[in-house]
Design an enzyme around this catalytic site. Structure first.
Site, mmCIF file in Angstrom:
data_model
loop_
_atom_site.group_PDB
_atom_site.id
_atom_site.type_symbol
_atom_site.label_atom_id
_atom_site.label_comp_id
_atom_site.label_asym_id
_atom_site.label_seq_id
_atom_site.Cartn_x
_atom_site.Cartn_y
_atom_site.Cartn_z
ATOM 1 N N GLU A 140 9.149 -0.919 -13.085
ATOM 2 C CA GLU A 140 7.973 -1.887 -13.082
ATOM 3 C C GLU A 140 7.299 -2.142 -14.371
ATOM 4 O O GLU A 140 7.164 -1.011 -14.982
ATOM 5 C CB GLU A 140 7.010 -1.494 -12.059
ATOM 6 C CG GLU A 140 5.597 -2.017 -11.814
ATOM 7 C CD GLU A 140 4.801 -1.516 -10.830
ATOM 8 O OE1 GLU A 140 5.076 -0.799 -9.870
ATOM 9 O OE2 GLU A 140 3.618 -1.598 -11.289
ATOM 10 N N GLU A 145 -3.386 -4.611 -16.297
ATOM 11 C CA GLU A 145 -4.185 -4.289 -15.308
ATOM 12 C C GLU A 145 -5.731 -3.835 -15.615
ATOM 13 O O GLU A 145 -5.903 -3.327 -16.518
ATOM 14 C CB GLU A 145 -3.677 -2.934 -14.277
ATOM 15 C CG GLU A 145 -2.316 -3.260 -13.612
ATOM 16 C CD GLU A 145 -1.737 -1.916 -13.133
ATOM 17 O OE1 GLU A 145 -1.836 -1.825 -11.942
ATOM 18 O OE2 GLU A 145 -1.394 -1.122 -13.798
#
Length: 259
Positions: A140, A145
């Site tokens: 990933e 974020e």
């Protein structure tokens, strides 16, 4: 000149193009400026709900999406009809799964992040196919974020190597970068066969290299990945959501991919 000698002469050029040096120029291969009246479904799908911490509030509800003045608005809202859907919150997100994926190159996403307690906007990538098995075998890549009202973003890699083998510091698998949260910012990644270079507003912020003599699961980044952009809400990492601070949204200006 025989064919073998010709190939050997060209080999350093090709190796340099994707090895330790950057390509001399990037060519735009895919983009979305969000200039249309509706989401371009040839490029994107609304992310359906799932059981993961980040995905439990995902919804196709039109109130979680808007396109206006060349911007895509992905919203986290209080659920207006909990009789129809018992979840307290709904969130908007899009991905290019099954429609566009790429291997190696550069991606940049220009967006503005709004803040709220429990807001967790993210821009990330997952493998198009299960080359090495189920998650997290294929890795990933978290381009960006953001949590709550932070003045930093997180840029991270996850894999079997980091999550199951607990190898988070050999090499370090993530970093942070400061930003002006009130502005539009450009979040990026340059992806090579031997490293992932994370950027913010065109400047390198973190680098994750491929390393030798470790478990092969350290580098699952040798296959096509698709793009995910979502306004997540709540979870163990970001904390509880304050309903009084909703709606909250991520405003996306454009997405561009180069090779």
């Amino acid at each position: 000149m025989n064919k073998l000698r010709y190939f050997l002469l060209l080999l350093p050029f090709f190796a340099g193009s994707w090895g330790n040096s950057k390509p001399q120029s990037w060519k735009l291969i895919w983009e979305d400026q969000f200039n249309g009246p509706e989401l371009d479904t040839t490029k994107w799908t609304k992310i359906p709900p799932n059981k993961a911490d980040w995905g439990r509030h995902m919804s196709s509800d039109p109130q979680c999406y808007a396109l206006k003045d060349g911007h895509l608005f992905l919203r986290g809202i209080n659920n207006p009809d909990t009789l129809k859907d018992p979840r307290p919150f709904l969130t908007g997100g899009i991905y290019s799964k099954g429609k566009f994926a790429f291997q190696y190159g550069k991606i940049e996403i220009r967006a503005k992040l709004e803040c709220a307690q429990g807001a967790w906007p993210a821009m990330w990538m997952l493998a198009e196919h299960d080359k090495y098995g189920k998650y997290p075998r294929n890795g990933e890549i978290d381009i960006m974020e953001h949590l709550n009202y932070d003045s930093i973003i997180y840029q991270t890699t996850h894999s079997w190597y980091t999550l199951e083998l607990k190898q988070k510091n050999n090499p370090p698998h993530g970093g942070t970068a400061g930003l002006n949260i009130k502005d539009f910012n450009t979040f990026g990644l340059e992806w090579y066969p031997d490293k992932l270079v994370f950027t913010l507003n065109g400047k390198e912020t973190f680098r994750y290299p491929r390393v030798k003599d470790v478990d092969p699961s350290q580098w699952p980044y040798d296959q096509p990945f698709y793009i995910m952009i979502d306004q997540q809400l709540g979870g163990n990492w970001v904390g509880k959501v304050d309903p009084a601070q909703l709606p909250v949204q991520m405003i996306v200006d454009w997405v561009k991919v180069y090779q």
